[in-house]
Write a protein that holds these residues in place. Structure first.
Motif, PDB file in Angstrom:
ATOM      1  N   GLU A 182      -4.081  -7.474  -3.565  1.00  0.00           N
ATOM      2  CA  GLU A 182      -3.393  -7.873  -4.800  1.00  0.00           C
ATOM      3  C   GLU A 182      -1.888  -8.081  -4.607  1.00  0.00           C
ATOM      4  OE1 GLU A 182      -5.058  -4.622  -4.604  1.00  0.00           O
ATOM      5  OE2 GLU A 182      -4.214  -3.430  -6.238  1.00  0.00           O
ATOM      6  N   TYR A 183      -1.314  -7.534  -3.536  1.00  0.00           N
ATOM      7  CA  TYR A 183       0.124  -7.724  -3.323  1.00  0.00           C
ATOM      8  C   TYR A 183       0.416  -8.792  -2.275  1.00  0.00           C
ATOM      9  CZ  TYR A 183      -0.023  -3.160  -5.554  1.00  0.00           C
ATOM     10  OH  TYR A 183      -0.276  -2.128  -6.402  1.00  0.00           O
ATOM     11  N   LEU A 184      -0.664  -9.411  -1.766  1.00  0.00           N
ATOM     12  CA  LEU A 184      -0.501 -10.344  -0.651  1.00  0.00           C
ATOM     13  C   LEU A 184       0.507 -11.438  -0.950  1.00  0.00           C
ATOM     14  CD1 LEU A 184      -1.370 -11.272   2.146  1.00  0.00           C
ATOM     15  CD2 LEU A 184      -3.288 -12.473   1.110  1.00  0.00           C
ATOM     16  N   GLY A 185       0.385 -12.048  -2.138  1.00  0.00           N
ATOM     17  CA  GLY A 185       1.280 -13.148  -2.503  1.00  0.00           C
ATOM     18  C   GLY A 185       2.732 -12.700  -2.509  1.00  0.00           C
ATOM     19  N   ASP A 186       3.000 -11.552  -3.092  1.00  0.00           N
ATOM     20  CA  ASP A 186       4.371 -11.053  -3.163  1.00  0.00           C
ATOM     21  C   ASP A 186       4.921 -10.737  -1.780  1.00  0.00           C
ATOM     22  OD1 ASP A 186       4.317 -11.291  -5.853  1.00  0.00           O
ATOM     23  OD2 ASP A 186       3.837  -9.168  -6.249  1.00  0.00           O
ATOM     24  N   VAL A 189       9.400  -3.473   0.682  1.00  0.00           N
ATOM     25  CA  VAL A 189       7.952  -3.628   0.806  1.00  0.00           C
ATOM     26  C   VAL A 189       7.244  -2.530   0.007  1.00  0.00           C
ATOM     27  CG1 VAL A 189       7.483  -2.302   2.914  1.00  0.00           C
ATOM     28  CG2 VAL A 189       6.142  -4.333   2.431  1.00  0.00           C
ATOM     29  N   ARG A 190       7.869  -1.375  -0.067  1.00  0.00           N
ATOM     30  CA  ARG A 190       7.304  -0.301  -0.887  1.00  0.00           C
ATOM     31  C   ARG A 190       7.351  -0.666  -2.360  1.00  0.00           C
ATOM     32  NH1 ARG A 190       9.833   4.813   2.053  1.00  0.00           N
ATOM     33  NH2 ARG A 190       8.321   4.944   3.742  1.00  0.00           N
ATOM     34  N   ALA A 191       8.518  -1.182  -2.770  1.00  0.00           N
ATOM     35  CA  ALA A 191       8.691  -1.540  -4.174  1.00  0.00           C
ATOM     36  C   ALA A 191       7.705  -2.637  -4.566  1.00  0.00           C
ATOM     37  CB  ALA A 191      10.122  -1.992  -4.425  1.00  0.00           C
ATOM     38  N   LEU A 192       7.523  -3.616  -3.674  1.00  0.00           N
ATOM     39  CA  LEU A 192       6.625  -4.743  -3.948  1.00  0.00           C
ATOM     40  C   LEU A 192       5.184  -4.307  -4.127  1.00  0.00           C
ATOM     41  CD1 LEU A 192       7.545  -7.486  -1.327  1.00  0.00           C
ATOM     42  CD2 LEU A 192       7.671  -7.651  -3.805  1.00  0.00           C
ATOM     43  N   ARG A 234      -9.727  -7.754   5.598  1.00  0.00           N
ATOM     44  CA  ARG A 234     -10.790  -6.817   5.910  1.00  0.00           C
ATOM     45  C   ARG A 234     -11.066  -6.082   4.619  1.00  0.00           C
ATOM     46  NH1 ARG A 234      -8.898  -2.650   9.842  1.00  0.00           N
ATOM     47  NH2 ARG A 234      -9.220  -1.230   8.108  1.00  0.00           N
ATOM     48  N   GLY A 235     -12.113  -6.496   3.942  1.00  0.00           N
ATOM     49  CA  GLY A 235     -12.376  -5.922   2.624  1.00  0.00           C
ATOM     50  C   GLY A 235     -11.234  -6.259   1.690  1.00  0.00           C
ATOM     51  N   VAL A 236     -10.629  -5.221   1.101  1.00  0.00           N
ATOM     52  CA  VAL A 236      -9.565  -5.469   0.127  1.00  0.00           C
ATOM     53  C   VAL A 236      -8.187  -5.346   0.758  1.00  0.00           C
ATOM     54  CG1 VAL A 236     -10.911  -4.730  -1.851  1.00  0.00           C
ATOM     55  CG2 VAL A 236      -9.642  -3.035  -0.530  1.00  0.00           C
ATOM     56  N   VAL A 237      -8.176  -5.291   2.075  1.00  0.00           N
ATOM     57  CA  VAL A 237      -6.899  -5.132   2.768  1.00  0.00           C
ATOM     58  C   VAL A 237      -6.592  -6.390   3.575  1.00  0.00           C
ATOM     59  CG1 VAL A 237      -5.659  -3.808   4.512  1.00  0.00           C
ATOM     60  CG2 VAL A 237      -7.165  -2.646   2.888  1.00  0.00           C
ATOM     61  N   ALA A 238      -5.358  -6.884   3.426  1.00  0.00           N
ATOM     62  CA  ALA A 238      -4.949  -8.072   4.173  1.00  0.00           C
ATOM     63  C   ALA A 238      -3.872  -7.698   5.180  1.00  0.00           C
ATOM     64  CB  ALA A 238      -4.414  -9.133   3.223  1.00  0.00           C
ATOM     65  N   VAL A 257       2.394  -6.818   8.476  1.00  0.00           N
ATOM     66  CA  VAL A 257       2.316  -6.073   7.220  1.00  0.00           C
ATOM     67  C   VAL A 257       0.854  -5.943   6.813  1.00  0.00           C
ATOM     68  CG1 VAL A 257       3.229  -5.865   4.875  1.00  0.00           C
ATOM     69  CG2 VAL A 257       4.440  -7.283   6.545  1.00  0.00           C
ATOM     70  N   THR A 258       0.453  -4.732   6.481  1.00  0.00           N
ATOM     71  CA  THR A 258      -0.899  -4.498   5.991  1.00  0.00           C
ATOM     72  C   THR A 258      -0.785  -4.105   4.525  1.00  0.00           C
ATOM     73  OG1 THR A 258      -1.529  -3.752   8.166  1.00  0.00           O
ATOM     74  CG2 THR A 258      -3.004  -3.170   6.377  1.00  0.00           C
ATOM     75  N   THR A 259      -1.467  -4.865   3.671  1.00  0.00           N
ATOM     76  CA  THR A 259      -1.292  -4.650   2.235  1.00  0.00           C
ATOM     77  C   THR A 259      -2.595  -4.834   1.479  1.00  0.00           C
ATOM     78  OG1 THR A 259      -0.202  -5.522   0.254  1.00  0.00           O
ATOM     79  CG2 THR A 259      -0.553  -7.083   2.030  1.00  0.00           C
ATOM     80  N   PRO A 260      -2.775  -4.095   0.395  1.00  0.00           N
ATOM     81  CA  PRO A 260      -3.902  -4.400  -0.483  1.00  0.00           C
ATOM     82  C   PRO A 260      -3.778  -5.850  -0.943  1.00  0.00           C
ATOM     83  CG  PRO A 260      -2.867  -2.332  -1.113  1.00  0.00           C
ATOM     84  CD  PRO A 260      -1.991  -2.949  -0.076  1.00  0.00           C
TER      85      PRO A 260
END
Ligand SMILES: Nc1nc2c(ncn2[C@@H]2O[C@H](COP(=O)(O)OP(=O)(O)OP(=O)(O)O)[C@@H](O)[C@H]2O)c(=O)[nH]1
Ligand SMILES: [Mg+2]
Length: 678
Positions: free
Chosen positions: A602-606, A646-649, A624-628, A597-600
């Motif tokens: 801020e949503y990593l924890g969720d 994952v979209r909703a999250l 990588r920068g602001v993307v995890a 999963v690649t996510t900004p």
């Protein structure tokens, strides 16, 4: 017999979904004069994705082969799908290709499916060139992708070009071998690039990368090495020959830059295919690939079947010998001869009939009735078996039922035809419900199959919810003796045998072996024992799923001259098998997926919390920068409907890819749910 020497390249285009494989291939068709307008994925006007579903979904589903010509060379090109559900297409293409172009998204870099396909290409020993595409996109970074290639793929990436200008300003490349710039001043594909000196601001970087290139090639060539050490100029021909050698040996992968969509970088990519990738005569693969020789006895591999209005087309790769129109060929897998009515070279909009195919060719045959994917066609007097193409085990299935009763026959017929085309689809039958079970690699593949049933075959079906294709196995050895005896019946009702079951490693399937000596069981009954065992294993014990990864040994037994029969041994074997397995610690196996999963951030924890709730094991995380990016292994059962959550999250901003990883032991809770639902 003499044949005119020809330059031939059999090349695949492989990568993750959306990297730009079809877009690149469409440009290749245009630049080689094969098509006169550029097809676009976004408007559904591509030559390569010609199926209505492909056009509507904007993805490639089936691999498609075309023949093009570039500077005197013939290139047979196969554009493959990136979605993991259709991975059989990549596998069978790599099986018959000599080289590959791997397309990378200049922003996303090395994506999961690119990695998977890269490893497949390693497995098949296919030399590659890398094309870093989409350099016009915001956030594209050529050298970062090169670094990722080294990191994630462990590849010796050899930069042959540097991009000139970035993102919207990307307009050309520095050609490091020629130390010149190639500039595309316009997006217009009919304009060739303009040659120019290397821009000053790129000179230092270009020199540095050229030095590395030269040093790498010189390592394997004493003359070059001397020249290099003495600081002399390199003979360019020798340098090129050394580079080609290094690519063919798999020591390096040349990396090129471009933007297919903006028509930049395609001509040098075509040059690279001809210059660096192998022809049939250069291929250094071992077994299953006879040396390319047009004068030997025929050896060809059928790697794809496509149903059409005028009958089925069988795509073959000829490895040795020649094949003429009207020839009778021997199918080594069926043991029967078949006649080839016609031979076709496939082009963008048309088929061109050929009188003869030679070693190295890839083309379509019409007229074969009994030939399937993976079959070898050869000369009856010189039979050979080329290494086949095995389809992966399905992990998911749906129950389907024709909407009209009368359609059952139509459904079976349509499915048979679809299975011939796609060996990674399977059909089964649910005894209890009478429903047809369609199995495959993932939800998308099954969805596409159901739509094909409707659009191509006119069969409307009701579809059940997707179900996980579980397996069963055993965890310890057990041995059972069983006597099958019926007093009531006539003769043929006696059989006695001893079976032992032993666990095998994952992926081994079921292996049966008879160790009976001295005729304790007459030889003619042994096959019946195996049939009994396999039937019982297919039906499963614990929860009704096929039992795999075990060895079944037939150790001993006895029979009666008059009262034994094959059927008695089959029944005895099934009973003995069932009892042995019940004592061997039976276990339910579930498909576990590798999820990325690649996510900004801020949503990593969720995202991570959600994966844990799905019984996922997170085993890696990179920033990588602001993307995890989160790596996890999650049971498939828990991944149904993941796309929605994952979209909703993440307010629609996280993306994921998943593919089958392994079969793992399912916890008791899963077993209980299945058993109580039955
Ligand atoms: N900006 C930009 N977009 C591109 C480029 N190449 C392809 N695209 C876009 O990326 C999307 C996917 O392109 P495709 O060519 O269908 O990708 P693919 O690799 O064939 O995808 P699958 O066949 O589904 O695996 C389309 O919307 C293209 O227009 C490029 O160089 N620059
Ligand atoms: Mg495509």
């Amino acid at each position: 017999m003499n044949t005119i020497p020809r330059t031939l390249r059999n090349i695949g285009v492989i990568a993750h979904v959306d990297a730009g494989k079809t877009t690149t291939t469409e440009r290749i068709l245009f630049y080689t004069g094969e098509s006169h307008r550029i097809g676009d994925v976004n408007d559904g006007t591509t030559h390569m994705d010609f199926d209505p579903q492909e056009r509507r979904r904007g993805i490639t589903i089936q691999s498609a082969a075309v023949t093009v010509h570039w500077k005197g060379a013939q290139i047979n090109l196969i554009d493959t799908p990136g979605h993991i559900d259709f991975n059989i297409e990549v596998k069978r293409s790599l099986r018959v290709l000599d080289g590959a172009v791997v397309v990378f998204d200049g922003v996303a870099g090395v994506e999961p499916q690119t990695e998977t396909n890269w490893r497949l290409a390693d497995q098949y020993g296919v030399p590659r060139v890398a094309f870093i595409n989409k350099l016009d996109r915001v956030g594209a970074d050529f050298l970062r992708v090169v670094a990722m290639m080294k990191e994630r793929l462990g590849v010796n990436a050899l930069v042959l070009q540097l991009p000139i200008g970035a993102e919207g300003e990307f307009r050309g490349v520095v050609d490091l071998l020629g130390m010149r710039a190639l500039i595309w001043d316009h997006d217009d594909a009919s304009q060739p690039p303009r040659e120019a000196p290397v821009p000053d601001e790129l000179m230092a970087l270009a020199t540095q990368h050229r030095d590395r290139l030269v040093a790498l090639v010189a390592e394997h060539d004493d003359v070059l090495l001397q020249a290099y050490l003495n600081g002399e100029t390199m003979p360019i021909d020798r340098l090129r020959a050394g580079l080609r050698e290094a690519v063919l040996a798999g020591r390096v992968v040349p990396v090129l830059a471009g933007s297919a969509w903006r028509n930049r970088g395609i001509e040098p990519l075509l040059d690279a295919v001809v210059d660096w990738l192998p022809g049939p005569e250069d291929v250094r693969r071992g077994e299953g690939h006879p040396a390319s020789d047009a004068d030997g006895p025929l050896a060809a591999l059928a790697f794809k079947l496509v149903a059409g209005d005028h009958g089925e087309r069988v795509f073959v790769r000829v490895y040795r010998g020649r094949l003429r129109r009207g020839d009778s060929v021997f199918n080594a897998n069926t043991g029967r001869s078949e006649r080839v009515a016609r031979l076709y070279e496939v082009h963008a909009d048309r088929h061109v009939e050929r009188d003869e195919l030679l070693a190295g060719d890839i083309a379509a045959l019409v007229g074969l009735k009994d030939t399937l994917t993976g079959h070898t066609l050869c000369d009856r007097e010189h039979p050979v078996h080329l290494e086949s193409i095995d389809a992966p085990e399905p992990v998911i299935h749906v129950a389907i039922e024709p909407r009209a009763n009368a359609d059952q026959q139509g459904l079976s017929k349509a499915l048979q035809s679809m299975l011939r085309e796609d060996p990674s689809l399977r059909i089964g039958h649910d005894e209890d419900s009478g429903q047809t079970i369609l199995s495959g690699m993932g939800e998308l593949q099954l969805e596409v199959a159901v739509e094909t049933l409707h659009t191509r075959h006119g069969v409307e079906v009701a579809v059940g919810a997707p179900q996980v294709a579980y397996r069963e196995t055993i965890t310890q050895a057990a041995q059972v003796s069983h006597v099958h005896k019926k007093q009531t019946g006539g003769p043929g009702q006696y059989a006695a045998l001893t079976l032992q079951v032993l666990p095998l490693a994952r992926g081994e399937g079921l292996r049966f072996e008879s160790r009976v000596v001295g005729g304790a069981i007459p030889r003619e009954y042994i096959p019946a024992v195996e049939v009994g065992v396999r039937r019982a294993a297919e039906a499963g014990g614990l929860a009704g799923y096929p039992c795999v990864d075990l060895q079944v040994l037939l150790l001993d037994g006895s029979f009666h001259e008059r009262d034994s029969s094959a059927l008695a041994f089959e029944l005895a074997a099934a009973a003995a098998y069932r009892e042995a397995v019940s004592r061997a610690g039976p276990q339910l196996l579930e498909p576990v997926m590798a999820v990325e999963v690649t996510t900004p951030v801020e949503y990593l924890g969720d995202v991570t919390g959600d994966l844990h709730r799905r019984r996922g094991q997170v085993h890696g995380q990179t920033m990588r920068g602001v993307v995890a990016t989160v790596l996890a292994r999650v049971p498939l059962k828990e991944m149904f409907g993941y796309i929605g959550s994952v979209r909703a999250l993440s307010s629609g901003r996280a993306q994921y890819a998943m593919q089958f990883d392994h079969f793992g032991a399912a916890p008791a809770s899963v077993v209980n749910t299945i058993v109580s639902a039955r």
